[in-house]
Structures are given as structure tokens and as C-alpha cells.
Design a protein around this motif. Structure first.
Motif, mmCIF file in Angstrom:
data_model
loop_
_atom_site.group_PDB
_atom_site.id
_atom_site.type_symbol
_atom_site.label_atom_id
_atom_site.label_comp_id
_atom_site.label_asym_id
_atom_site.label_seq_id
_atom_site.Cartn_x
_atom_site.Cartn_y
_atom_site.Cartn_z
ATOM 1 N N VAL A 260 0.800 -1.234 0.000
ATOM 2 C CA VAL A 260 0.000 0.000 0.000
ATOM 3 C C VAL A 260 0.830 1.280 0.000
ATOM 4 O O VAL A 260 0.404 2.301 -0.535
ATOM 5 C CB VAL A 260 -1.000 0.062 1.173
ATOM 6 C CG1 VAL A 260 -2.216 -0.782 0.875
ATOM 7 C CG2 VAL A 260 -0.370 -0.328 2.497
ATOM 8 N N MET A 261 2.002 1.263 0.627
ATOM 9 C CA MET A 261 2.833 2.477 0.648
ATOM 10 C C MET A 261 4.294 2.078 0.497
ATOM 11 O O MET A 261 4.636 0.898 0.632
ATOM 12 C CB MET A 261 2.570 3.267 1.936
ATOM 13 C CG MET A 261 1.170 3.896 1.923
ATOM 14 S SD MET A 261 0.814 4.974 3.318
ATOM 15 C CE MET A 261 0.665 3.795 4.649
ATOM 16 N N PRO A 262 5.175 3.018 0.176
ATOM 17 C CA PRO A 262 6.564 2.658 -0.117
ATOM 18 C C PRO A 262 7.287 1.934 1.022
ATOM 19 O O PRO A 262 8.162 1.109 0.774
ATOM 20 C CB PRO A 262 7.247 3.997 -0.399
ATOM 21 C CG PRO A 262 6.148 4.926 -0.763
ATOM 22 C CD PRO A 262 4.925 4.455 -0.036
ATOM 23 N N THR A 263 6.907 2.242 2.264
ATOM 24 C CA THR A 263 7.588 1.616 3.397
ATOM 25 C C THR A 263 6.724 0.576 4.114
ATOM 26 O O THR A 263 7.263 -0.280 4.818
ATOM 27 C CB THR A 263 7.992 2.681 4.449
ATOM 28 O OG1 THR A 263 6.839 3.505 4.683
ATOM 29 C CG2 THR A 263 9.138 3.548 3.964
ATOM 30 N N ILE A 264 5.404 0.687 3.981
ATOM 31 C CA ILE A 264 4.499 -0.126 4.821
ATOM 32 C C ILE A 264 3.636 -1.059 3.977
ATOM 33 O O ILE A 264 3.071 -0.636 2.963
ATOM 34 C CB ILE A 264 3.591 0.781 5.690
ATOM 35 C CG1 ILE A 264 4.447 1.662 6.609
ATOM 36 C CG2 ILE A 264 2.622 -0.055 6.522
ATOM 37 C CD1 ILE A 264 3.651 2.582 7.520
ATOM 38 N N ALA A 265 3.566 -2.311 4.408
ATOM 39 C CA ALA A 265 2.663 -3.296 3.813
ATOM 40 C C ALA A 265 1.589 -3.625 4.837
ATOM 41 O O ALA A 265 1.854 -3.584 6.049
ATOM 42 C CB ALA A 265 3.428 -4.564 3.443
ATOM 43 N N ALA A 266 0.372 -3.934 4.362
ATOM 44 C CA ALA A 266 -0.731 -4.259 5.277
ATOM 45 C C ALA A 266 -1.494 -5.453 4.739
ATOM 46 O O ALA A 266 -1.585 -5.645 3.529
ATOM 47 C CB ALA A 266 -1.660 -3.060 5.449
ATOM 48 N N HIS A 267 -2.017 -6.254 5.664
ATOM 49 C CA HIS A 267 -2.764 -7.439 5.248
ATOM 50 C C HIS A 267 -3.839 -7.766 6.273
ATOM 51 O O HIS A 267 -3.846 -7.218 7.384
ATOM 52 C CB HIS A 267 -1.815 -8.636 5.075
ATOM 53 C CG HIS A 267 -1.352 -9.232 6.369
ATOM 54 N ND1 HIS A 267 -0.294 -8.737 7.105
ATOM 55 C CD2 HIS A 267 -1.835 -10.274 7.082
ATOM 56 C CE1 HIS A 267 -0.139 -9.457 8.201
ATOM 57 N NE2 HIS A 267 -1.059 -10.406 8.217
ATOM 58 N N VAL A 268 -4.746 -8.670 5.886
ATOM 59 C CA VAL A 268 -5.727 -9.218 6.815
ATOM 60 C C VAL A 268 -5.684 -10.732 6.691
ATOM 61 O O VAL A 268 -5.266 -11.265 5.662
ATOM 62 C CB VAL A 268 -7.163 -8.716 6.531
ATOM 63 C CG1 VAL A 268 -7.331 -7.291 7.033
ATOM 64 C CG2 VAL A 268 -7.524 -8.823 5.054
ATOM 65 N N ARG A 269 -6.089 -11.401 7.755
ATOM 66 C CA ARG A 269 -6.123 -12.860 7.682
ATOM 67 C C ARG A 269 -7.241 -13.414 8.550
ATOM 68 O O ARG A 269 -7.667 -12.775 9.508
ATOM 69 C CB ARG A 269 -4.783 -13.466 8.062
ATOM 70 C CG ARG A 269 -4.278 -13.062 9.402
ATOM 71 C CD ARG A 269 -3.020 -13.840 9.734
ATOM 72 N NE ARG A 269 -1.799 -13.109 9.466
ATOM 73 C CZ ARG A 269 -0.589 -13.599 9.724
ATOM 74 N NH1 ARG A 269 -0.449 -14.806 10.213
ATOM 75 N NH2 ARG A 269 0.489 -12.881 9.488
ATOM 76 N N LEU A 270 -7.678 -14.587 8.152
ATOM 77 C CA LEU A 270 -8.741 -15.283 8.877
ATOM 78 C C LEU A 270 -8.232 -16.673 9.242
ATOM 79 O O LEU A 270 -7.765 -17.416 8.375
ATOM 80 C CB LEU A 270 -9.976 -15.381 7.974
ATOM 81 C CG LEU A 270 -11.288 -15.927 8.572
ATOM 82 C CD1 LEU A 270 -12.459 -15.481 7.712
ATOM 83 C CD2 LEU A 270 -11.308 -17.432 8.695
ATOM 84 N N ILE A 271 -8.290 -16.993 10.532
ATOM 85 C CA ILE A 271 -7.916 -18.334 11.000
ATOM 86 C C ILE A 271 -9.218 -19.009 11.448
ATOM 87 O O ILE A 271 -9.875 -18.508 12.371
ATOM 88 C CB ILE A 271 -6.947 -18.259 12.215
ATOM 89 C CG1 ILE A 271 -5.954 -17.107 12.104
ATOM 90 C CG2 ILE A 271 -6.300 -19.605 12.482
ATOM 91 C CD1 ILE A 271 -4.769 -17.306 11.283
#
Ligand code: GTQ
Length: 350
Positions: A260-271
Motif C-alpha cells: 500500500v505504501m513505499p515503506t508499509i505493507a498491510a494485510h488481513v487474515r482469517l484463521i
């Protein structure tokens, strides 16, 4: 230093160090293994914050200082291993921001990249370059570096979100600039939702003013809970589960398909309920928010019980296992985007 030295040699060396110190000279051999470690040895510690407790302090701050007075009314989530550094990992910052009904957090812009992950409340907005993203719980909103942003809450309830920024990274590079707009609020440049409609559905403006309004390299700034949550459910219904991650989806920048941004990645997950992930470690120390469900995170030796809205941090190269009692949904962000550009990112799965 690895090999112990005879006392007289040690004393002579110490005299040498003392003599050279005023001239800004120090011996590498005393610090080499700490400077060039065989593997990451993070000063950050695994830690969890209870949302209920942090919220309580934040509301007390709300009684004592206005958003306008504070510029940003935020409680920093400081890693206990990084005391005094306003950091949750060596490269990342996290804070909980409160905007009370009727308040405005004045417009500014800075080199640092920021994300907001909504914890509570609805109807407040972040305005990015003059376009409002009206926020619902668990929406992700970006204010990429250099983009003007102000926050406001015209709703009747308090609004609280998690701020995730690359403040320590920018500090590390000594490359931070910030400025305030002359006015408290940026003039409106587009109707709320315009960018999402034009860039958020595998589309982009063909040409004209809509295409020029947003920066081509970073147009999107609102990723809605209703959209990402539905995608996770569909994935869980159909796809084989990843044994180390659960069902996981990463947020992307549509301009380049990257994080999403040059330094930061973001995610979601479902267990899924009853599932436990296999242990995994990675070099990107990660901040997690529990969106729903309950269970447990095992971070290295430490066990962390998980309940909704709690926040926890997994430092670099700490083994993580997640156990879900009820379906567990997590949001996470890390500096993986920066590490991949620098060829530093590694992961290991057991
Ligand atoms: O909302 O712009 O938590 O500039 C720290 C620095 C929030 C913001 C933070 C910031 C902001």
C-alpha cells in the motif's frame, strides 16, 4: 570480542581506546558481533495492549486536551524494549487517536506515511488532499507521504483509530519534513468516495481532471471493511488454507500492484475456529489488531490471549503461532514494503 585477552593487553587496549575516544574513534572488534549479528536480535519485545485499558486512558486525555490543542490527540503504543523511542518496532510507530464529536484535527502534511485502522465509531472522516474518506469500523485509510490530511468528527460518538506510521524509518534516514496548511481544514476537492469509485474497482480515470487530481503512483486511500471482509470469507469458503498464515490477503496499491505504501505493507487474515497455524518467523516486525474472534498468539516463548480490538506486536525473527478458538480475524502492518526494496526481507517456516 570472542577470545578473552590477557590482563596487560586488555589494559593497554583500554588506554588506547581512552586516548582515541575524544577524536571520534572507536575499535570495531569490541562491537563487531553486535553490529553484524548472525541473525536478527531485535531490541523490541513481544507485547500486547488491552484496548479497553488504552481506551480508558485515551478518553481521560479527551477530557483534558482538545484535538485542536494537541494537533493530534494520540496515545503512543511504545514497545517496552524501545523505551523513550516512541516506536512499536525499530522502524514503525503505532498510536491510538481519538476525535470527539465536533472536533477537527487540523490539516498538515509530512514525509512520513500513515495508515489508519478504525477501532471504534463511524461517520468521522480523514480528508486526503481535500477528499473525505468517511470511516466505518475496521476500514483502512491511508495518508501517504506528502498528501495533505485533516481529520474531523461530525458524528455523535467518539471515533478511535490506530495510527500506523513509518516515523522511526524516516527519522533513521534524517529525511523528515512537515508543514501545516494555513487553514484548519483543506478545501473540498472531490465528493467523498470519488477515488474509491474511480480507482478501487480495477478502473482508473481515462483522462481529464479526475486523473490529474490524485498522484498517479499513489491514488487509492480507502480500503473498506465491508469489501476486505467479504473477500476473506469467499477465500475461506474456496481456497486451501495456508498452514503458516491462515487465509491471508494483502492490500495493494493499484498503481503498481505492490504494497500500500513505499515503506508499509498491510494485510488481513482469517484463521478458522479450531485451527492453529504452523510456526513462522519473518524479518518484518508486525503490528496486529484483533478484529474479531478469540484465541491465542504464541510469540517466541510468550503466550498472548487474543480478544477483539486488542493490539499486539511480533518483533523481527520471532516465531509466531496463532490458535483460533472462534474464527479469528486479524489486521496487520509491517515494514515489509521497505525491506523488500532493500533486499532484506526473509521468512522461515517450520
Ligand atoms: O494523524 O497525521 O499518530 O502526523 C502521529 C503523527 C498521527 C496524523 C500520529 C501524525 C498523525
Amino acid at each position: 570480542m570472542v577470545t578473552p585477552l590477557p590482563n596487560d593487553q586488555q589494559a593497554q587496549l583500554q588506554a588506547l581506546y581512552d586516548a582515541m575516544a575524544p577524536e571520534g574513534l572507536t575499535p570495531l572488534w569490541e562491537v563487531l558481533s553486535a553490529l553484524v549479528p548472525p541473525q536478527p536480535n531485535s531490541p523490541a519485545r513481544p507485547h500486547a495492549w488491552s484496548y479497553a485499558s488504552a481506551r480508558d486512558y485515551l478518553m481521560r486525555a479527551g477530557d483534558l486536551i482538545s484535538a485542536a490543542q494537541a494537533e493530534r490527540r494520540v496515545l503512543i503504543l511504545e514497545n517496552p524494549g524501545l523505551a523513550g523511542q516512541s516506536s512499536i518496532t525499530p522502524s514503525l510507530y503505532a498510536g491510538l487517536q481519538l476525535i470527539l464529536p465536533g472536533e477537527v484535527a487540523p490539516c498538515h502534511r509530512h514525509t512520513q506515511c500513515a495508515l489508519r485502522f478504525v477501532m471504534e465509531g463511524e461517520g468521522a472522516y480523514t480528508s486526503v488532499d481535500g477528499e473525505k474518506a468517511v470511516m466505518q469500523p475496521f476500514d483502512l485509510v491511508l495518508t501517504p507521504g506528502g498528501q495533505w490530511h485533516d481529520h474531523g468528527n461530525p458524528s455523535a460518538q467518539p471515533m478511535i483509530w490506530l495510527d500506523g506510521l513509518d516515523i522511526p524509518t524516516v527519522q533513521h534516514f534524517d529525511a523528515g519534513f512537515a508543514e501545516r496548511l494555513e487553514t484548519e481544514v483543506h478545501p473540498e476537492t472531490a465528493a467523498p468516495g470519488s477515488t474509491l469509485a474511480q480507482y478501487g474497482r480495477n478502473l482508473r480515470p481515462f483522462r481529464g481532471s479526475a486523473a490529474d487530481r490524485r498522484p498517479a503512483h499513489q491514488p487509492m486511500f480507502h480500503y473498506r471493511y465491508q469489501d476486505w471482509r467479504a473477500s476473506l470469507d469467499q477465500m475461506a469458503a474456496g481456497a486451501a488454507i495456508d498452514p503458516h498464515l491462515g487465509h491471508a490477503l494483502e492490500f495493494v496499491n493499484p498503481a503498481d500492484g505492490g504494497p500500500v505504501m513505499p515503506t508499509i505493507a498491510a494485510h488481513v487474515r482469517l484463521i478458522p475456529a479450531g485451527f492453529a497455524t504452523r510456526p513462522r518467523c519473518s524479518t518484518d516486525g508486525t503490528v496486529f489488531v484483533v478484529v474479531e474472534g478469540s484465541g491465542e498468539a504464541v510469540i517466541g516463548e510468550q503466550r498472548v490471549p487474543l480478544s477483539p480490538r486488542d493490539i499486539f506486536v511480533v518483533p523481527s525473527w520471532h516465531m509466531l503461532t496463532l490458535r483460533a478458538e472462534t474464527p479469528l480475524v486479524l489486521f496487520g502492518y509491517s515494514d515489509k514494503a521497505a525491506q523488500q526494496k532493500l533486499n532484506l526481507f526473509r521468512e522461515e517456516c517450520a
